[in-house]
Design an enzyme around this catalytic site. Structure first.
Site, PDB file in Angstrom:
ATOM      1  N   TYR A 144       0.852  -1.192   0.000  1.00  0.00           N
ATOM      2  CA  TYR A 144       0.000   0.000   0.000  1.00  0.00           C
ATOM      3  C   TYR A 144       0.882   1.234   0.000  1.00  0.00           C
ATOM      4  O   TYR A 144       1.819   1.335   0.794  1.00  0.00           O
ATOM      5  CB  TYR A 144      -0.885   0.001   1.253  1.00  0.00           C
ATOM      6  N   ASP A 239       9.269   2.941   0.114  1.00  0.00           N
ATOM      7  CA  ASP A 239       8.173   3.568   0.850  1.00  0.00           C
ATOM      8  C   ASP A 239       8.363   3.188   2.315  1.00  0.00           C
ATOM      9  O   ASP A 239       7.977   2.110   2.742  1.00  0.00           O
ATOM     10  CB  ASP A 239       6.825   3.079   0.313  1.00  0.00           C
ATOM     11  N   LYS A 267       3.589   8.858   8.957  1.00  0.00           N
ATOM     12  CA  LYS A 267       3.405   8.246  10.281  1.00  0.00           C
ATOM     13  C   LYS A 267       4.370   8.807  11.346  1.00  0.00           C
ATOM     14  O   LYS A 267       4.183   9.930  11.771  1.00  0.00           O
ATOM     15  CB  LYS A 267       3.449   6.716  10.143  1.00  0.00           C
TER      16      LYS A 267
HETATM   17  C1  LIG Z   1       0.077   4.448   5.811  1.00  0.00           C
HETATM   18  C2  LIG Z   1       0.871   4.218   4.606  1.00  0.00           C
HETATM   19  C3  LIG Z   1       0.809   5.074   3.481  1.00  0.00           C
HETATM   20  C4  LIG Z   1      -0.192   6.182   3.394  1.00  0.00           C
HETATM   21  O1  LIG Z   1       0.012   7.186   4.323  1.00  0.00           O
HETATM   22  P1  LIG Z   1      -1.221   8.174   4.676  1.00  0.00           P
HETATM   23  O2  LIG Z   1      -0.606   9.147   5.640  1.00  0.00           O
HETATM   24  O3  LIG Z   1      -2.290   7.323   5.264  1.00  0.00           O
HETATM   25  O4  LIG Z   1      -1.635   8.822   3.417  1.00  0.00           O
HETATM   26  C5  LIG Z   1       1.679   4.862   2.450  1.00  0.00           C
HETATM   27  N1  LIG Z   1       2.566   3.862   2.483  1.00  0.00           N
HETATM   28  C6  LIG Z   1       2.655   3.008   3.514  1.00  0.00           C
HETATM   29  C7  LIG Z   1       3.682   1.930   3.506  1.00  0.00           C
HETATM   30  C8  LIG Z   1       1.801   3.141   4.598  1.00  0.00           C
HETATM   31  O5  LIG Z   1       1.868   2.266   5.605  1.00  0.00           O
END
Ligand SMILES: *Cc1c(COP(=O)(O)O)cnc(C)c1O
Length: 428
Positions: A144, A239, A267
């Site tokens: 994701y 990511d 985060k």
């Molecule tokens: C949570 C998450 C996102 C998205 O971040 P948001 O602040 O919710 O837009 C993207 N990549 C990873 C790996 C994530 O865990």
């Protein structure tokens, strides 16, 4: 436990907010039942609107790695607020946090702040496309990267690597530029690159996948990915929205000794306020506006309140050299105890763990990619989730989420959790 007030609040919320929530997974759709409305939190505990207390394994989906209402973050935000909340001009604190991050994270010279992980990943691929002059990206099924169009692409079956949008509103035109590979399968990646020689701008990956449960990379996988991308002039994007500042001060790059070309954050970087960021070496960042032609902007980007929270959080993590050992040891302890009660219970299970990320899949076979993650017994997870909730343990309301261990959790909390796991497993 009574959830009376939560239920009432949910009924009211549904009138004015689609599904009663501002982010879908909060709605409990995949586990059934009514979402719990939280009132406050401190350390490892959540308190809901009916005054039920929970040991929290979500930690706001990762940011609260040092526990809720962590005092230095709270103090920093309060003090900063008194000076004004936003100016739309540069502020000194943006340079302070950028400097700290550049010192913590391997391989980056500059960083651009945004407001979410979604924005970070979306901007990272635009930058990669602008830098390479190529259009296509490879992502991994089950990873994701936020909800921007390019990433909302479902897994194609078999050899089909052209993505099909998995949300209405994502156009075929966008979907055709996202190619899907299987996590932990370097041969598959090489095959896709060969089929699209010279067309691929970047490969984006969660270096430890955390959005299909926790799936660590197999030995050598990230290294092979680094080599194949370098060989073909493809940028490697890590990511690290979830893994950044969690697996090590320098994230997965530091843990695995692999340097990506662009790194995305979210985060933890905001200490519980809305922050994301992406970073790279100068050669790449120079392409970003106002230095270069790749446009990217934000009215509230680098917001001083958000920066003060992030700076307090990252400073605490950077100064406490033992924090990672502590949370990793707690996670290993939980793993060992969980393994024991699960084995005794007779249920099929697989536990994956890396650092302070851990997840439980109700399936017998190894979980190495999205296909194997999907083999989990979802009805069993639902029963397990609700059993734990009733017993005061707050897990993510989906079988595809990682549990996050925070520094505020005590060994008594972990023992209590394991005891409740045993009770729950005996009851389902
Ligand atoms: C949570 C998450 C996102 C998205 O971040 P948001 O602040 O919710 O837009 C993207 N990549 C990873 C790996 C994530 O865990």
């Amino acid at each position: 436990m009574s959830y009376k007030r939560s239920s009432e609040l949910f009924q009211e919320a549904k009138k004015y907010i689609p599904g009663g929530v501002n982010s879908p997974v909060r709605a409990f759709n995949s586990v059934g039942g009514t979402p719990i409305f939280m009132k406050s939190a401190a350390g490892a505990y959540l308190m809901d609107e009916d005054n039920n207390k929970y040991i929290d394994y979500i930690n706001s989906w990762g940011p609260q790695i040092l526990g809720h209402a962590f005092q230095p973050v709270v103090d920093a935000v309060i003090e900063r607020t008194k000076l004004g909340t936003s100016f739309g001009t540069p502020t000194e604190i943006e340079t302070e946090i950028a400097q700290l991050i550049v010192s913590m994270v391997p391989g980056i010279d500059q960083i651009r702040m945004v407001n979410s992980g979604t924005e970070a990943c979306m901007s990272a691929i635009r930058l990669a496309r602008g830098f390479t002059g190529k259009d296509k990206i490879i992502k991994f099924s089950g990873c994701y990267h936020g909800h921007s169009d390019s990433f909302l692409i479902a897994a194609g079956s078999g050899a089909v690597t052209f993505g099909a949008p998995n949300s209405p509103g994502v156009t075929q035109g966008t979907a055709k530029d996202t190619l899907l590979a299987n996590f932990n399968d370097i041969a598959h990646v090489s095959q896709i690159i060969a089929e699209h020689e010279g067309e691929i701008a970047a490969i984006i990956i969660e270096p430890v996948a955390g959005n299909m449960g926790c799936i660590p990379p197999m030995e050598g996988f990230l290294k092979a990915l680094r080599e194949v991308t370098a060989k073909h002039g493809i940028l490697l994007i890590f990511d690290e929205v979830m893994t950044g500042f969690r697996l090590a001060p320098g994230g997965a790059q530091e843990l695995f000794g692999i340097t990506a070309d662009i790194v995305c954050f979210g985060k933890i970087i905001g200490g519980g306020l809305p922050v994301g960021a992406f970073a790279a070496r100068n050669e790449i960042m120079n392409h970003l506006a106002p230095l270069g032609a790749v446009y990217q902007a934000g009215t509230l980007s680098g917001n001083p309140l958000a920066m003060s929270a992030g700076l307090a959080m990252l400073t605490a993590l950077n100064n406490d050299t033992e924090v990672y050992d502590r949370i990793n040891n707690k996670t290993a302890y939980l793993h060992q105890k969980l393994e024991k009660v699960l084995r005794e219970s007779g249920h099929d299970f697989t536990i994956n763990r890396k650092g302070s990320m851990i997840s439980l899949h109700f399936c017998e076979d190894e979980v190495l990619d999205f296909e194997s993650a999907k083999a989990g017994d979802n009805p069993k997870f639902k029963a397990f989730f609700h059993g734990m909730l009733e017993r005061g343990i707050y897990l993510a309301p989906s079988a595809y989420e990682t549990w996050f261990i925070c520094d505020a959790l005590s060994y008594e909390d972990l023992d209590q959790t394991v005891k409740m796991v045993k009770e729950t497993l005996d009851s389902i």
